[in-house]
Motif scaffolding. Structure first.
Motif, short mmCIF file in Angstrom:
data_model
loop_
_atom_site.label_atom_id
_atom_site.label_comp_id
_atom_site.label_asym_id
_atom_site.label_seq_id
_atom_site.Cartn_x
_atom_site.Cartn_y
_atom_site.Cartn_z
N ALA A 105 0.84 -1.20 0.00
CA ALA A 105 0.00 0.00 0.00
C ALA A 105 0.88 1.25 0.00
N LEU A 106 0.30 2.35 -0.42
CA LEU A 106 0.98 3.63 -0.40
C LEU A 106 1.18 4.07 1.05
N GLU A 107 2.40 4.39 1.43
CA GLU A 107 2.69 4.86 2.79
C GLU A 107 2.30 6.33 2.87
N LEU A 108 1.41 6.64 3.78
CA LEU A 108 0.93 8.00 3.96
C LEU A 108 1.58 8.64 5.17
N CYS A 109 1.53 9.93 5.25
CA CYS A 109 2.07 10.65 6.41
C CYS A 109 0.97 10.77 7.45
N ASN A 110 0.70 9.67 8.13
CA ASN A 110 -0.40 9.66 9.10
C ASN A 110 -0.01 9.04 10.43
N GLY A 111 1.26 8.77 10.65
CA GLY A 111 1.70 8.19 11.90
C GLY A 111 1.39 6.71 12.03
N LEU A 112 1.02 6.05 10.94
CA LEU A 112 0.67 4.63 10.95
C LEU A 112 1.50 3.88 9.92
N ASP A 113 1.61 2.58 10.10
CA ASP A 113 2.30 1.74 9.12
C ASP A 113 1.27 1.31 8.08
N ASP A 114 1.28 1.93 6.91
CA ASP A 114 0.29 1.65 5.88
C ASP A 114 0.69 0.49 4.97
N ASN A 115 1.99 0.31 4.72
CA ASN A 115 2.42 -0.71 3.77
C ASN A 115 2.96 -1.98 4.44
N CYS A 116 2.76 -2.10 5.74
CA CYS A 116 3.10 -3.32 6.50
C CYS A 116 4.58 -3.68 6.45
N ASP A 117 5.45 -2.67 6.37
CA ASP A 117 6.88 -2.96 6.38
C ASP A 117 7.48 -2.83 7.77
N GLY A 118 6.63 -2.56 8.76
CA GLY A 118 7.10 -2.44 10.14
C GLY A 118 7.60 -1.05 10.49
N ARG A 119 7.58 -0.14 9.53
CA ARG A 119 8.03 1.23 9.78
C ARG A 119 6.93 2.20 9.37
#
Length: 180
Positions: A105-119
């Motif tokens: 998934a696209l990593e957004l600037c929302n303080g959450l891990d969106d793409n499941c990479d652990g970061r």
């Protein structure tokens, strides 16, 4: 024999009963093995999240039933990815409450891990930060740094400061007749 359900509409999750009929040909043996596999987003081997096998012996004509319970296929957010768990512990969804969070998934600037990479905050940067050394609220009039969060406490989102060494000189400052 392969029965494949690729789309959620092909299988009613509210009534998860699948009836399979196997008609034995005359030259077949009397044992039948049935394998049920659940995959994430397709049928590639690395996307296998759960599997169950059952062997049936038909010494004579008849019907046999297999009540398959607890096949790990829950996808609460409907994004096609299953959260880790089950006997194989192979699901890859890091947040099964958000359909926008899944591997790739696209990593957004929302303080959450969106793409499941652990970061978090490692993908798309949607803000530009400018160094504001004199802390007047305006950053240097140079190209900024793209990031989700400010690189330091000296960075702001507003540019335009032509003299970042003096806090009294910035785009909103009132010009004074003082020779500067």
């Amino acid at each position: 024999v392969l029965a494949e359900f690729k789309e959620p509409g092909q299988f009613d999750s509210n009534d998860p009963v699948l009836n399979v009929a196997v008609f034995r040909k005359a030259d077949w043996g009397r044992d039948v093995e049935i394998t049920v596999r659940a995959f994430e987003k397709g049928c590639a081997a690395e996307q296998l999240v759960d599997e169950r096998k059952q062997t049936f012996s038909f010494a004579s004509a008849g019907r046999q039933e297999w009540l398959l319970e607890d096949l790990h296929t829950a996808d609460e957010d409907g994004d096609g990815f299953v959260s880790p768990g089950g006997p194989m512990n192979r699901g890859t969804d890091c947040d099964d409450r958000r359909a926008t969070a899944f591997p790739g998934a696209l990593e957004l600037c929302n303080g959450l891990d969106d793409n499941c990479d652990g970061r978090m905050e490692t993908g798309v940067a949607n803000r530009v930060w400018y160094l504001d050394k004199d802390r007047d609220g305006f950053g240097r009039n140079v190209p900024g740094t793209e990031a989700c969060d400010p690189p330091s406490e000296l960075h702001v989102e507003v540019t335009g400061d032509c003299d970042d060494e003096r806090g009294d000189i910035h785009p909103n400052a009132v010009d004074a007749c003082n020779g500067s």
